[in-house]
Motif scaffolding. Structure first.
Motif, PDB file in Angstrom:
ATOM      1  N   LEU A  47       0.812  -1.210   0.000  1.00 43.76           N
ATOM      2  CA  LEU A  47       0.000   0.000   0.000  1.00 43.76           C
ATOM      3  C   LEU A  47       0.850   1.266   0.000  1.00 43.76           C
ATOM      4  O   LEU A  47       0.595   2.203  -0.773  1.00 43.76           O
ATOM      5  CB  LEU A  47      -0.948   0.003   1.202  1.00 43.76           C
ATOM      6  N   GLY A  48       1.863   1.334   0.882  1.00 40.81           N
ATOM      7  CA  GLY A  48       2.695   2.529   0.928  1.00 40.81           C
ATOM      8  C   GLY A  48       3.371   2.813  -0.399  1.00 40.81           C
ATOM      9  O   GLY A  48       3.407   3.960  -0.869  1.00 40.81           O
ATOM     10  N   GLY A  49       3.885   1.779  -1.052  1.00 42.02           N
ATOM     11  CA  GLY A  49       4.526   1.960  -2.354  1.00 42.02           C
ATOM     12  C   GLY A  49       3.546   2.364  -3.433  1.00 42.02           C
ATOM     13  O   GLY A  49       3.880   3.167  -4.315  1.00 42.02           O
ATOM     14  N   ILE A  50       2.326   1.828  -3.379  1.00 46.17           N
ATOM     15  CA  ILE A  50       1.317   2.191  -4.379  1.00 46.17           C
ATOM     16  C   ILE A  50       0.974   3.669  -4.285  1.00 46.17           C
ATOM     17  O   ILE A  50       0.943   4.392  -5.289  1.00 46.17           O
ATOM     18  CB  ILE A  50       0.054   1.324  -4.199  1.00 46.17           C
ATOM     19  N   LEU A  51       0.694   4.148  -3.068  1.00 45.17           N
ATOM     20  CA  LEU A  51       0.322   5.552  -2.903  1.00 45.17           C
ATOM     21  C   LEU A  51       1.474   6.481  -3.238  1.00 45.17           C
ATOM     22  O   LEU A  51       1.273   7.544  -3.847  1.00 45.17           O
ATOM     23  CB  LEU A  51      -0.164   5.784  -1.466  1.00 45.17           C
ATOM     24  N   ASP A  52       2.697   6.106  -2.850  1.00 48.01           N
ATOM     25  CA  ASP A  52       3.860   6.941  -3.190  1.00 48.01           C
ATOM     26  C   ASP A  52       4.058   7.025  -4.702  1.00 48.01           C
ATOM     27  O   ASP A  52       4.316   8.106  -5.247  1.00 48.01           O
ATOM     28  CB  ASP A  52       5.121   6.378  -2.532  1.00 48.01           C
ATOM     29  N   SER A  53       3.944   5.891  -5.391  1.00 50.19           N
ATOM     30  CA  SER A  53       4.128   5.891  -6.846  1.00 50.19           C
ATOM     31  C   SER A  53       3.033   6.684  -7.552  1.00 50.19           C
ATOM     32  O   SER A  53       3.301   7.400  -8.523  1.00 50.19           O
ATOM     33  CB  SER A  53       4.148   4.451  -7.358  1.00 50.19           C
ATOM     34  N   MET A  54       1.802   6.558  -7.066  1.00 51.12           N
ATOM     35  CA  MET A  54       0.711   7.303  -7.682  1.00 51.12           C
ATOM     36  C   MET A  54       0.913   8.805  -7.504  1.00 51.12           C
ATOM     37  O   MET A  54       0.720   9.596  -8.435  1.00 51.12           O
ATOM     38  CB  MET A  54      -0.627   6.873  -7.082  1.00 51.12           C
ATOM     39  N   CYS A  55       1.329   9.229  -6.302  1.00 52.27           N
ATOM     40  CA  CYS A  55       1.604  10.652  -6.069  1.00 52.27           C
ATOM     41  C   CYS A  55       2.771  11.132  -6.924  1.00 52.27           C
ATOM     42  O   CYS A  55       2.755  12.270  -7.410  1.00 52.27           O
ATOM     43  CB  CYS A  55       1.902  10.881  -4.587  1.00 52.27           C
ATOM     44  N   THR A  82      -4.220   3.510 -15.205  1.00 51.89           N
ATOM     45  CA  THR A  82      -3.791   2.146 -15.510  1.00 51.89           C
ATOM     46  C   THR A  82      -2.945   1.570 -14.386  1.00 51.89           C
ATOM     47  O   THR A  82      -3.097   0.397 -14.004  1.00 51.89           O
ATOM     48  CB  THR A  82      -2.989   2.135 -16.821  1.00 51.89           C
ATOM     49  N   PHE A  83      -2.057   2.387 -13.831  1.00 53.35           N
ATOM     50  CA  PHE A  83      -1.229   1.940 -12.713  1.00 53.35           C
ATOM     51  C   PHE A  83      -2.091   1.592 -11.509  1.00 53.35           C
ATOM     52  O   PHE A  83      -1.909   0.541 -10.874  1.00 53.35           O
ATOM     53  CB  PHE A  83      -0.234   3.040 -12.342  1.00 53.35           C
ATOM     54  N   LEU A  84      -3.048   2.450 -11.177  1.00 50.56           N
ATOM     55  CA  LEU A  84      -3.909   2.205 -10.014  1.00 50.56           C
ATOM     56  C   LEU A  84      -4.708   0.921 -10.191  1.00 50.56           C
ATOM     57  O   LEU A  84      -4.788   0.096  -9.265  1.00 50.56           O
ATOM     58  CB  LEU A  84      -4.851   3.389  -9.803  1.00 50.56           C
ATOM     59  N   CYS A  85      -5.289   0.730 -11.366  1.00 51.50           N
ATOM     60  CA  CYS A  85      -6.102  -0.473 -11.603  1.00 51.50           C
ATOM     61  C   CYS A  85      -5.244  -1.733 -11.610  1.00 51.50           C
ATOM     62  O   CYS A  85      -5.684  -2.782 -11.119  1.00 51.50           O
ATOM     63  CB  CYS A  85      -6.856  -0.327 -12.924  1.00 51.50           C
ATOM     64  N   SER A  86      -4.045  -1.648 -12.149  1.00 59.93           N
ATOM     65  CA  SER A  86      -3.183  -2.828 -12.158  1.00 59.93           C
ATOM     66  C   SER A  86      -2.736  -3.203 -10.749  1.00 59.93           C
ATOM     67  O   SER A  86      -2.630  -4.391 -10.424  1.00 59.93           O
ATOM     68  CB  SER A  86      -1.964  -2.574 -13.051  1.00 59.93           C
TER      69      SER A  86
END
Length: 385
Positions: A114-122, A243-247
């Protein structure tokens, strides 16, 4: 000269990281209730040393997982003899195994990623946020507040009904009444992981929808050719972020869809039977909360996906509108062809909301699930009669 170039590079990197952190802080500030809940669960630590938060997160995961496993073993033992032979014995085993797998697996994914997902999205949306002049994130705040309130309501109401059932109906049948009651309490509270994962996806999706809506407003306000290509670049980057979020959430959403569907199958018929029995009214309230929660999670997933898809299509429509009704800056044929190529490029980057080729996310999925559930209940009643 070399020192000066290194200094400039360090300044650029520092400013980029600071802006990324600022966007992450804006998102955490808008979704403050959700962020506090995630911090309590050890899933989204604040900036700084993360050792203590990681230890707490793994401790929560181990406690919740062992509680689910303990209750699964204790409650499933009486049904093992009739597994795959007796339908009333087989359905509870399927139901408990799906719930145990869903909660534990989603919890593990969130703990690890989760932490990596939110950081990458930001990080991907950092430049978009600056170029759109930091849009207001009030809708993200509303989604997160409503999601946290619903999550706490569902978990606490299920806990209350469960404690009543444990106290008056099942304690005499248990070899470990006190221990089993505590483990059941932890197990039901761990179900908030299912709702939390969907609320995170919904809040992140609303962030993207907000950027799309701001992009449409700016596109309609400024029709110059330079700005059109600038906005088409933003739309392409937004599509990449979607696309990143959905993947990243694909497996979490698939497990949630399977869990919601199984809840509707297993609990709809049980709810009808409990309502008909006067001595099971409290149990029927518990079952109805489980059913409504499954429907709400499935609806929220499909609603978020539809909002993202509609917002992305609206950005394309705004560019087409400017192409078909050109301003003074878009007069030549080759200029209009360039705009058309940009529109085609954006349309090609639109995300496909299909989970591993198995499930296509849209509100039509919710209707199909409800139709399948109704057919299953009717068929089951026919078999019983």
């Amino acid at each position: 000269m070399a020192f000066l170039e290194q200094y400039k590079l360090m300044v650029v990197i520092t400013s980029t990281v600071a802006a990324m952190v600022q966007l992450r802080n804006r998102f955490n500030g808008s979704a403050a209730w959700l962020h506090r809940l995630l911090y309590f669960l050890g899933l989204d630590p604040p900036p700084g040393p993360k050792c203590k938060t990681n230890i707490w997160g793994w401790l929560c995961f181990l406690v919740m997982s062992q509680a689910g496993l303990f209750v699964f073993i204790v409650r499933s033992a009486p049904h093992l003899k009739g597994f795959l032979i007796n339908l009333p014995a087989t359905l509870p085993l399927f139901d408990r195994s799906i719930r145990l797998f869903s909660v534990s697996f989603i919890h593990l994914i969130l703990l690890l990623k989760l932490g990596g997902i939110l950081d990458s999205m930001c990080r991907q949306l950092n430049s978009v946020d600056l170029e759109l002049h930091r849009p207001n994130l009030s809708k993200v705040r509303k989604v997160s507040i409503a999601g946290v309130i619903w999550t706490l309501f569902v978990c606490n109401s299920q806990t209350i009904f469960s404690m009543y059932v444990e106290s008056f109906e099942r304690r005499k049948e248990s070899f470990f009444p006190f221990l089993e009651t505590i483990q059941q309490f932890i197990r039901i509270e761990s179900y908030m992981i299912l709702d939390v994962s969907v609320v995170i996806f919904s809040a992140s999706g609303q962030l993207l929808v907000t950027f799309y809506q701001q992009l449409v407003q700016k596109t309609n306000a400024d029709a110059s050719l330079t700005k059109l290509f600038f906005y088409s670049s933003i739309a392409t980057r937004l599509s990449s972020a979607v696309t990143f979020l959905c993947s990243q959430f694909a497996l979490i959403l698939l497990i949630n869809c399977i869990h919601s569907f199984s809840c509707l199958l297993f609990f709809t018929d049980a709810l009808m039977s409990e309502i008909a029995a006067p001595d099971q009214r409290i149990t029927s309230f518990w079952t109805s909360v489980v059913l409504i929660d499954g429907l709400v999670r499935l609806w929220l997933i499909c609603h978020t996906v539809d909002n993202i898809s509609n917002a992305a299509k609206q950005s394309i429509y705004s560019l087409r509108k400017l192409r078909d009704y050109p301003s003074r800056d878009i007069t030549q044929t080759y200029q209009r062809n360039q705009v058309t190529l940009s529109i085609v490029e954006i349309a090609g980057t639109l995300p496909k909301f299909r989970l591993y080729g198995l499930v296509t996310l849209s509100k039509e999925l919710l209707l199909q699930v409800m139709e399948t559930t109704a057919a299953y209940v009717l068929m089951l009643n026919e078999l019983k009669t």
